[in-house]
Scaffold this active site. Structure first.
Site, PDB file in Angstrom:
ATOM      1  N   LYS A 114     -10.184   2.855  -1.852  1.00  0.00           N
ATOM      2  CA  LYS A 114     -10.537   2.026  -3.407  1.00  0.00           C
ATOM      3  C   LYS A 114     -11.303   1.170  -3.672  1.00  0.00           C
ATOM      4  O   LYS A 114     -11.123   0.594  -4.707  1.00  0.00           O
ATOM      5  CB  LYS A 114      -9.519   0.948  -2.211  1.00  0.00           C
ATOM      6  CG  LYS A 114      -8.065   2.296  -1.394  1.00  0.00           C
ATOM      7  CD  LYS A 114      -6.628   1.466  -1.293  1.00  0.00           C
ATOM      8  CE  LYS A 114      -4.934   2.482  -1.632  1.00  0.00           C
ATOM      9  NZ  LYS A 114      -3.759   1.335  -1.099  1.00  0.00           N
ATOM     10  N   LYS A 206      -4.850  13.484  -6.061  1.00  0.00           N
ATOM     11  CA  LYS A 206      -3.617  12.976  -5.634  1.00  0.00           C
ATOM     12  C   LYS A 206      -2.587  12.788  -6.848  1.00  0.00           C
ATOM     13  O   LYS A 206      -3.290  11.994  -7.798  1.00  0.00           O
ATOM     14  CB  LYS A 206      -4.375  12.807  -4.144  1.00  0.00           C
ATOM     15  CG  LYS A 206      -2.952  12.364  -3.433  1.00  0.00           C
ATOM     16  CD  LYS A 206      -3.413  10.883  -2.058  1.00  0.00           C
ATOM     17  CE  LYS A 206      -3.716   9.746  -2.393  1.00  0.00           C
ATOM     18  NZ  LYS A 206      -4.006   8.713  -1.359  1.00  0.00           N
ATOM     19  N   LYS A 209       0.366   6.044  -7.199  1.00  0.00           N
ATOM     20  CA  LYS A 209       0.594   5.040  -8.019  1.00  0.00           C
ATOM     21  C   LYS A 209      -0.245   4.257  -9.548  1.00  0.00           C
ATOM     22  O   LYS A 209       0.181   3.842 -10.057  1.00  0.00           O
ATOM     23  CB  LYS A 209       0.691   3.791  -6.837  1.00  0.00           C
ATOM     24  CG  LYS A 209       2.230   4.164  -6.166  1.00  0.00           C
ATOM     25  CD  LYS A 209       2.315   3.501  -5.166  1.00  0.00           C
ATOM     26  CE  LYS A 209       3.971   3.235  -4.624  1.00  0.00           C
ATOM     27  NZ  LYS A 209       3.654   2.809  -3.238  1.00  0.00           N
TER      28      LYS A 209
HETATM   29  P1  AMP Z   1       2.184   4.440  -0.017  1.00  0.00           P
HETATM   30  O1  AMP Z   1       2.472   4.086  -1.806  1.00  0.00           O
HETATM   31  O2  AMP Z   1      -0.132   4.996  -0.243  1.00  0.00           O
HETATM   32  O3  AMP Z   1       2.684   3.402   0.134  1.00  0.00           O
HETATM   33  O4  AMP Z   1       2.191   5.552   0.366  1.00  0.00           O
HETATM   34  C1  AMP Z   1       3.650   5.539   1.028  1.00  0.00           C
HETATM   35  C2  AMP Z   1       3.900   7.064   1.571  1.00  0.00           C
HETATM   36  O5  AMP Z   1       3.689   8.598   0.618  1.00  0.00           O
HETATM   37  C3  AMP Z   1       2.564   7.361   2.844  1.00  0.00           C
HETATM   38  O6  AMP Z   1       3.261   8.410   3.788  1.00  0.00           O
HETATM   39  C4  AMP Z   1       1.699   8.700   1.966  1.00  0.00           C
HETATM   40  O7  AMP Z   1       0.979   9.519   2.779  1.00  0.00           O
HETATM   41  C5  AMP Z   1       2.953   9.722   1.150  1.00  0.00           C
HETATM   42  N1  AMP Z   1       2.365   9.898  -0.031  1.00  0.00           N
HETATM   43  C6  AMP Z   1       1.649   8.824  -1.292  1.00  0.00           C
HETATM   44  N2  AMP Z   1       0.788  10.066  -1.995  1.00  0.00           N
HETATM   45  C7  AMP Z   1       1.393  11.038  -1.740  1.00  0.00           C
HETATM   46  C8  AMP Z   1       0.823  12.338  -2.211  1.00  0.00           C
HETATM   47  N3  AMP Z   1       0.597  12.649  -3.344  1.00  0.00           N
HETATM   48  N4  AMP Z   1       0.994  13.511  -1.615  1.00  0.00           N
HETATM   49  C9  AMP Z   1       2.300  13.119  -0.106  1.00  0.00           C
HETATM   50  N5  AMP Z   1       2.667  11.799   0.402  1.00  0.00           N
HETATM   51  C10 AMP Z   1       2.090  10.739  -0.556  1.00  0.00           C
END
Ligand code: AMP
Ligand code: TRP
Length: 344
Positions: A114, A206, A209
């Site tokens: 990041k 991956k 967002k």
């Molecule tokens: P975040 O958007 O970083 O707050 O992620 C929220 C949840 O979604 C966390 O448990 C992440 O590990 C999961 N997550 C985010 N991106 C992915 C992805 N590409 N595949 C699977 N899980 C994800």
């Protein structure tokens, strides 16, 4: 539910909630609620580790809460709240800033990714973020944490912090009359066919967002046409699908679409391949589109409806925060006593 088991997880309100968030995290939150006491947190303190426009932040907090509810988490049974409303998160994070070691945080790959080349310009919060995440979990002495694969290292750090706190303060914990091993070592729950959903345009990245192209991800707010368009344009290879899992090795784009199908259909990858092995993407993609629309459109419709009733979402978050505080406050009081702080 086993005694003393508690589930905690968080999602950042940073916009563009996507299929990876749903399959890797939120869908699994829903499944766990049947047999566990769960806290699902909109982690707004985490979000501001990178700049957030205040108006968008408020909207995004409500949107994550709406996604939780629309996906099937029952806010009457489980606790849905936003992190900033329970002050214990920030308080315990400070104590953990003093427990965790620089060397531990220097190893965090997500910070490196990041912060990129602009490490000197990253916020201090972005660096210490895993300590806050450990505080989120341990403030409730949670034992199980459903997350996507990208959070594995942060969970390991949370366990290290819990262990070091328990060791450093062992005699004080005993003197205060608390059980040995005051903090449980939280277990990551990373399982199923979609722990790491990849970008639709590049099987090596991956789904995220923050990717600049919206075509890389399916957002939970996308309608039928957009979902269809994005899957149609998803990168693939010219080979038909294999009949066995081994045939997906070295085919990241194919493996990704099959994994998404398996997670949406709630069946093992091997069964998807048994059914669709031999089919080309020209035949498989329409099936995937049908399934994705069938599973995702009720959620996006419900989210849209809920977003029109902001007052109701806010009331759910306030109620959740009140209930979260009831669990957190006594833990925080004990932590302060253990550390040696005096007060009421
Ligand atoms: P975040 O958007 O970083 O707050 O992620 C929220 C949840 O979604 C966390 O448990 C992440 O590990 C999961 N997550 C985010 N991106 C992915 C992805 N590409 N595949 C699977 N899980 C994800
Ligand atoms: N760091 C997690 C992410 O970016 C979100 C998060 C914050 C979290 N606190 C948590 C996840 C506690 C699980 C438990 O996805």
């Amino acid at each position: 539910m086993k005694q003393n088991e508690r589930v905690f997880s968080g999602v950042q309100p940073t916009g563009n909630l996507h299929l990876g968030n749903y399959l890797g995290a939120i869908k699994r939150f829903v499944a766990l609620q049947e047999e566990h006491e769960c806290l699902y947190c909109v982690v707004d303190l985490h979000a501001i580790t990178v700049w957030q426009d205040p108006e968008s932040l408020a909207h995004n907090i409500r949107e994550v809460a709406a996604a939780f509810i629309a996906s099937g988490i029952d806010p009457a049974k489980q606790i849905i709240f936003n992190q900033s409303q329970v002050s214990g998160h920030a308080e315990l994070a400070w104590i953990f800033n003093c427990v965790a070691r620089m060397g531990w945080l220097n190893r965090m790959t997500q910070f490196k990714e990041k912060a990129g080349k602009h490490k000197e310009n990253a916020s201090v919060g972005l660096f210490s973020y895993p300590n806050l995440m450990a505080a989120d979990i341990l403030l409730y002495r949670a034992t199980h944490v459903p997350v996507g694969a990208d959070q594995k290292q942060h969970l390991e750090l949370a366990r290290d912090i819990a262990q070091k706190f328990n060791n450093d303060f062992a005699s004080s914990i005993e003197k205060c009359g608390h059980e040995e091993g005051f903090f449980p070592l939280p277990k990551p729950l990373i399982a199923g066919p979609a722990t790491r959903v990849m970008s639709l345009r590049n099987g090596a990245e991956k789904m995220s967002k923050s990717a600049p192209s919206d075509m890389t991800r399916i957002n939970l707010t996308d309608d039928r046409d957009l979902i269809a368009k994005k899957i149609k344009k998803a990168k693939t290879d010219p080979e038909p699908l294999p009949s066995e899992e081994a045939g997906l090795a070295d085919r990241p784009e194919a493996a990704n679409l099959v994994g998404i199908y398996a997670a949406l259909a709630e069946m093992p990858v091997s069964d998807v391949l048994a059914q669709h092995g031999g089919a080309g993407f020209g035949a498989f993609k329409p099936e995937l589109i049908e399934l994705a629309v069938q599973k995702l459109s009720p959620i996006s419709e419900e989210m849209q409806k809920l977003m029109g009733e902001a007052g109701e979402i806010d009331a759910i978050l306030i109620d959740g925060a009140n209930r979260a505080r009831e669990i957190a406050d006594p833990v925080m009081a004990r932590v302060k006593e253990i550390v040696g702080f005096i007060g009421k």
